[in-house]
Scaffold this active site. Structure first.
Site, PDB file in Angstrom:
ATOM      1  N   ASP A 199       3.600  28.273  -7.591  1.00 19.79           N
ATOM      2  CA  ASP A 199       4.938  27.699  -7.501  1.00 19.79           C
ATOM      3  C   ASP A 199       5.900  28.834  -7.207  1.00 19.79           C
ATOM      4  OD1 ASP A 199       4.190  24.987  -8.672  1.00 19.79           O
ATOM      5  OD2 ASP A 199       3.615  26.321 -10.306  1.00 19.79           O
ATOM      6  N   GLU A 237       3.898  25.887  -3.566  1.00 23.92           N
ATOM      7  CA  GLU A 237       4.785  24.779  -3.908  1.00 23.92           C
ATOM      8  C   GLU A 237       6.208  25.276  -4.125  1.00 23.92           C
ATOM      9  OE1 GLU A 237       5.756  21.537  -7.420  1.00 23.92           O
ATOM     10  OE2 GLU A 237       3.766  22.471  -7.387  1.00 23.92           O
ATOM     11  N   HIS A 240      -5.322  26.872  -9.669  1.00 27.64           N
ATOM     12  CA  HIS A 240      -3.996  26.414 -10.070  1.00 27.64           C
ATOM     13  C   HIS A 240      -3.265  27.494 -10.861  1.00 27.64           C
ATOM     14  CE1 HIS A 240      -1.404  23.763 -12.824  1.00 27.64           C
ATOM     15  NE2 HIS A 240      -0.905  23.601 -11.611  1.00 27.64           N
ATOM     16  N   HIS A 287       6.697  28.698 -12.576  1.00 25.43           N
ATOM     17  CA  HIS A 287       6.711  27.237 -12.555  1.00 25.43           C
ATOM     18  C   HIS A 287       7.995  26.664 -13.144  1.00 25.43           C
ATOM     19  CE1 HIS A 287       5.955  23.172 -14.178  1.00 25.43           C
ATOM     20  NE2 HIS A 287       5.234  23.023 -13.092  1.00 25.43           N
TER      21      HIS A 287
END
Length: 266
Positions: free
Chosen positions: A40, A126, A11, A53
């Protein structure tokens, strides 16, 4: 019977120990055996996709500037790693590090890192919404993936979002890419589900999985839907995900989770 082990996805890199989204965090995750990397992406004012992010740089660089209003050169001038280890400069014995490992990372550089790595590594990307650029984010993402030849069914890439509209854009631009619908609660899942393709992956957070394991079980066993879960750091949560048949766990501690799975008979 021991169920198949889930894929270990880092992550934002090995973000428990390194500043998130930096090349240093991703290199550490790879060194620790991560099988996939999560990031992200946001679009800069001059059209570059960067791994960030938050909407602004306040948390990671003490700057209130909004990413979408900044050019890449301005972002690359920021220190986005010191916040993680604020007392590091006082440690006379800490080893010297390459400053490039602690800068804002472009998605292109991350893709190059994965492409050049000595073993197969997957990417879970993402797209962040809402953003002033709306669908341009997905368009630029697919264009970049096409440069690497990573838009086919065999691409080591999946695209994730909390926006089903964003996923629909990706499906239109790159029909063969895997898509992951991220959700925090049951209501989000039930609202998004009618708009999803049958092959879309469900992406619940670990709180949802803990509170409603039967929902996840029905997704997998009754409807045949693949499930990826975020953010899974605790051993009990890892075991819950494996027992339910969750395919991938996104974690801040990829090394620890990988060792746990290896040591528990996976």
């Amino acid at each position: 019977m021991v169920k198949p082990r889930p894929q270990v996805v880092a992550h934002r890199g090995a973000s428990a120990v390194k500043a998130e989204h930096t090349l240093g965090a991703y290199v550490a995750a790879l060194d620790d055996g991560a099988e996939a990397l999560e990031c992200d992406v946001r679009l800069t004012a001059d059209g570059h996709l960067v791994c960030v992010h938050d909407r602004s740089m306040r948390r990671t660089a003490s700057r209130a500037d909004v990413v979408s209003a900044m050019e890449l050169a301005d972002l690359e001038s920021l220190d986005v790693s010191s916040w993680k280890t604020p007392w590091a400069e006082m440690d006379d014995e800490r080893p010297d590090t390459d400053p490039e490992l602690g800068k804002v990372l472009t998605l292109r550089r991350l893709l190059e890192t994965v492409a050049d790595y000595h073993r197969p590594v997957e990417l879970a990307i993402e797209t962040k919404h809402p953003t002033r650029y709306a669908g341009l984010v997905e368009k630029r993402l697919v264009e970049l993936l096409e440069e690497f030849g990573w838009t086919g069914a065999d691409a080591p890439v999946r695209v994730m979002s909390f926006s089903w509209l964003a996923l629909r854009r990706v499906r239109r631009l790159a029909p063969d890419l895997d898509l992951v619908m991220l959700v925090e609660n049951r209501q989000q899942w039930y609202r998004a589900k009618p708009f999803l393709e049958p092959d879309a992956v469900a992406g619940p957070g670990i709180e949802l999985v803990r509170e409603h394991p039967d929902l996840v079980r029905r997704m997998i066993e009754l409807h045949g839907r693949r499930v990826h879960c975020w953010v899974v750091n605790e051993p009990d949560d890892v075991e819950l995900c494996r027992d339910l048949g969750i395919e991938a766990v996104i974690t801040d501690t990829p090394g620890a989770v990988g060792r746990h799975l290896a040591g528990s008979g996976a």
